[in-house]
Motif scaffolding. Structure first.
Motif, PDB file in Angstrom:
ATOM      1  N   THR A 104       1.086  -1.191  -0.138  1.00 56.68           N
ATOM      2  CA  THR A 104       0.023   0.068  -0.071  1.00 56.68           C
ATOM      3  C   THR A 104       0.859   1.430  -0.110  1.00 56.68           C
ATOM      4  OG1 THR A 104      -1.813  -0.970   1.329  1.00 56.68           O
ATOM      5  CG2 THR A 104      -1.713   1.296   1.258  1.00 56.68           C
ATOM      6  N   ARG A 105       0.483   2.249  -0.829  1.00 56.05           N
ATOM      7  CA  ARG A 105       1.288   3.444  -0.870  1.00 56.05           C
ATOM      8  C   ARG A 105       1.007   4.196   0.279  1.00 56.05           C
ATOM      9  NH1 ARG A 105       0.848   7.013  -5.884  1.00 56.05           N
ATOM     10  NH2 ARG A 105      -1.315   6.873  -5.613  1.00 56.05           N
ATOM     11  N   LEU A 106       1.942   4.732   1.069  1.00 57.00           N
ATOM     12  CA  LEU A 106       1.896   5.739   2.211  1.00 57.00           C
ATOM     13  C   LEU A 106       2.121   6.981   1.793  1.00 57.00           C
ATOM     14  CD1 LEU A 106       3.895   3.098   4.529  1.00 57.00           C
ATOM     15  CD2 LEU A 106       1.235   3.324   4.112  1.00 57.00           C
ATOM     16  N   MET A 107       3.155   7.152   1.133  1.00 59.44           N
ATOM     17  CA  MET A 107       3.638   8.902   1.249  1.00 59.44           C
ATOM     18  C   MET A 107       4.220   8.894  -0.121  1.00 59.44           C
ATOM     19  SD  MET A 107       5.778  10.886   4.138  1.00 59.44           S
ATOM     20  CE  MET A 107       4.679  10.326   5.328  1.00 59.44           C
ATOM     21  N   ARG A 108       4.483  10.071  -0.794  1.00 60.94           N
ATOM     22  CA  ARG A 108       5.221  10.363  -1.999  1.00 60.94           C
ATOM     23  C   ARG A 108       6.063  11.629  -1.557  1.00 60.94           C
ATOM     24  NH1 ARG A 108       4.746  13.821  -6.328  1.00 60.94           N
ATOM     25  NH2 ARG A 108       2.692  14.315  -5.807  1.00 60.94           N
ATOM     26  N   LEU A 109       7.405  11.814  -2.007  1.00 65.10           N
ATOM     27  CA  LEU A 109       8.261  12.901  -1.638  1.00 65.10           C
ATOM     28  C   LEU A 109       8.724  13.568  -3.078  1.00 65.10           C
ATOM     29  CD1 LEU A 109      10.581  11.019   0.658  1.00 65.10           C
ATOM     30  CD2 LEU A 109       8.593  12.364   1.368  1.00 65.10           C
ATOM     31  N   SER A 110       9.076  14.808  -2.879  1.00 67.39           N
ATOM     32  CA  SER A 110       9.455  15.537  -4.096  1.00 67.39           C
ATOM     33  C   SER A 110      10.926  14.991  -5.010  1.00 67.39           C
ATOM     34  CB  SER A 110       9.870  17.109  -3.673  1.00 67.39           C
ATOM     35  OG  SER A 110      10.992  16.902  -2.850  1.00 67.39           O
ATOM     36  N   ASN A 111      11.851  14.161  -4.151  1.00 67.08           N
ATOM     37  CA  ASN A 111      12.806  13.658  -4.579  1.00 67.08           C
ATOM     38  C   ASN A 111      12.349  12.244  -5.533  1.00 67.08           C
ATOM     39  OD1 ASN A 111      12.304  11.827  -2.643  1.00 67.08           O
ATOM     40  ND2 ASN A 111      14.210  11.958  -1.723  1.00 67.08           N
ATOM     41  N   ILE A 115       6.849   6.006  -0.404  1.00 62.23           N
ATOM     42  CA  ILE A 115       7.087   5.106   0.635  1.00 62.23           C
ATOM     43  C   ILE A 115       5.887   4.117   0.358  1.00 62.23           C
ATOM     44  CG2 ILE A 115       7.376   4.941   2.975  1.00 62.23           C
ATOM     45  CD1 ILE A 115       9.530   6.490   1.791  1.00 62.23           C
ATOM     46  N   LYS A 116       6.045   2.661   0.624  1.00 66.67           N
ATOM     47  CA  LYS A 116       5.170   1.643   0.363  1.00 66.67           C
ATOM     48  C   LYS A 116       5.145   0.919   1.630  1.00 66.67           C
ATOM     49  CE  LYS A 116       4.708   1.509  -4.548  1.00 66.67           C
ATOM     50  NZ  LYS A 116       4.619   0.459  -5.495  1.00 66.67           N
ATOM     51  N   ALA A 117       4.139   0.314   2.204  1.00 64.30           N
ATOM     52  CA  ALA A 117       3.970  -0.594   3.474  1.00 64.30           C
ATOM     53  C   ALA A 117       4.888  -2.138   2.968  1.00 64.30           C
ATOM     54  CB  ALA A 117       2.543  -0.929   3.657  1.00 64.30           C
ATOM     55  N   ASP A 118       5.523  -2.557   3.695  1.00 62.56           N
ATOM     56  CA  ASP A 118       6.271  -3.922   3.557  1.00 62.56           C
ATOM     57  C   ASP A 118       5.318  -5.042   3.970  1.00 62.56           C
ATOM     58  OD1 ASP A 118       8.588  -2.548   2.455  1.00 62.56           O
ATOM     59  OD2 ASP A 118       9.550  -2.429   4.376  1.00 62.56           O
ATOM     60  N   PHE A 119       4.283  -4.859   4.891  1.00 68.96           N
ATOM     61  CA  PHE A 119       3.586  -5.903   5.423  1.00 68.96           C
ATOM     62  C   PHE A 119       2.209  -5.414   5.742  1.00 68.96           C
ATOM     63  CE2 PHE A 119       6.235  -3.829   8.672  1.00 68.96           C
ATOM     64  CZ  PHE A 119       5.255  -3.637   9.598  1.00 68.96           C
TER      65      PHE A 119
END
Length: 345
Positions: A104-111, A115-119
């Motif tokens: 599941t996608r958790l967060m997106r950054l400008s670079n 960030i995705k969940a591993d479990f």
């Protein structure tokens, strides 16, 4: 002879008589003191022993014993996600408390990082907001699996031989009294020491639901059942006596009800409070145990008789009897329900 002369001659006789009376009284007092002293000395050498008994009655019930260990709930899986380089937070897709699945996608950054969940787990904390500028390796978000927890228990060298991988156990949360069935998952046989005692580590896992309201850090008790006996004759442990060879017996009255005899018995499962009677007694039998042995000196007995049965030191009189007294009480068995002893005084 004149009256005056007669009176004068009689006076010395009366004095002599009074002197003899005084001497007699003194001798009597002295003899009494000697007698009491001898009686006291005799009482110090020989005392009268009186044996009292407490009575108990066998009953029928179930009994078990177990090993118990304390520990705390711990997370099995959790992860705190960070960023690889400086960036600005562009999007946050979840909130604290959300359930998420793996990938599941958790967060997106400008670079360009996503960030995705591993479990599978729950969003525990979100530490940043949209448009925040974050340096490299900043803690951004934490995911934890609250549904699968573990307990680490310490097993000392005296109990390690009775605990095995696969043993069934019950995990009970102290605060909520919620219980979970589980088993010993693993044991680390490389010991650590505390003082002169070696300890080994066992691990237990439990699955919980949100409605169970148990969380990491809560104190729990891990109970491992050992021996168990159901629907058997049981007796209070206090009722047992033991020979020099450490074999158990109880006292019983003979068929005439006048003489106390020793009755050998065979015991089984015990939980420290009650014990299973395998042979020698049946349900409802009354048995006895020596309560205490009192010594009453002969001198005390004399004074007790002189002063109406009261003790010299102001205490209450004691009634002694060769018949057993019934001083049992009700008790609760650990892990095995309750069973009555004899009531009354």
């Amino acid at each position: 002879m004149s009256e005056t002369a007669a009176y004068t001659s009689a006076k010395p006789g009366r004095k002599k008589k009074r002197h003899l009376v005084r001497r007699f009284i003194l001798w009597l007092v002295l003899l009494l003191m000697i007698a009491l002293g001898g009686l006291y000395a005799y009482s110090r050498l020989k005392s009268e022993y009186t044996v009292n008994y407490d009575a108990y009655t066998t009953s029928r019930g179930s009994i078990s014993n177990s090993l118990s260990f304390s520990g705390a709930l711990q997370l099995v899986t959790s992860s705190t996600y960070t960023n690889a380089s400086s960036a600005t937070v562009r999007s946050i897709y979840v909130a604290e408390g959300d359930k998420v699945s793996k990938n599941t996608r958790l967060m997106r950054l400008s670079n360009g990082e996503t960030i995705k969940a591993d479990f599978d787990g729950t969003v525990n904390t979100v530490s940043v907001k949209v448009d925040d500028d974050v340096a490299a390796n900043t803690n951004l978000i934490q995911i934890a699996d609250f549904s699968h927890l573990k307990i680490t228990i310490r097993i000392d060298e005296y109990d390690i031989g009775a605990v095995h991988v696969g043993d069934a156990c019950i995990v009970t949360a102290t605060a909520t009294e919620k219980s979970f069935s589980s088993s010993i998952s693993s044991i680390n046989y490389i010991s650590s020491s505390q003082g002169n005692v070696a300890y080994y580590t066992g691990t237990v896992y439990i699955d919980v639901r949100p409605e169970d309201a148990v969380y990491p850090g809560m104190q729990v008790t891990v109970t491992i059942p050992q021996e168990q006996a159901e629907n058997v004759v049981i007796l209070k442990m206090d009722a047992l006596s033991f020979t020099d060879q450490n074999t158990a017996f109880v006292y019983k009255l003979d068929s005439d009800g006048t003489t106390m005899i020793e009755k050998p018995i065979t015991v089984g499962v015990s939980n420290g409070n009650y014990v299973e009677i395998k042979e020698g007694l049946s349900e409802g039998e009354e048995v006895y145990v020596v309560a205490k042995a009192k010594t009453t000196s002969a001198l005390t007995s004399v004074f007790s008789n002189l002063f109406g049965g009261q003790q010299i030191n102001g205490g209450r009189g004691t009634r002694n009897s060769n018949r057993p007294s019934n001083n049992g009480s009700y008790g609760t068995m650990n892990n095995g329900g309750s069973a009555p002893g004899r009531g009354g005084n």
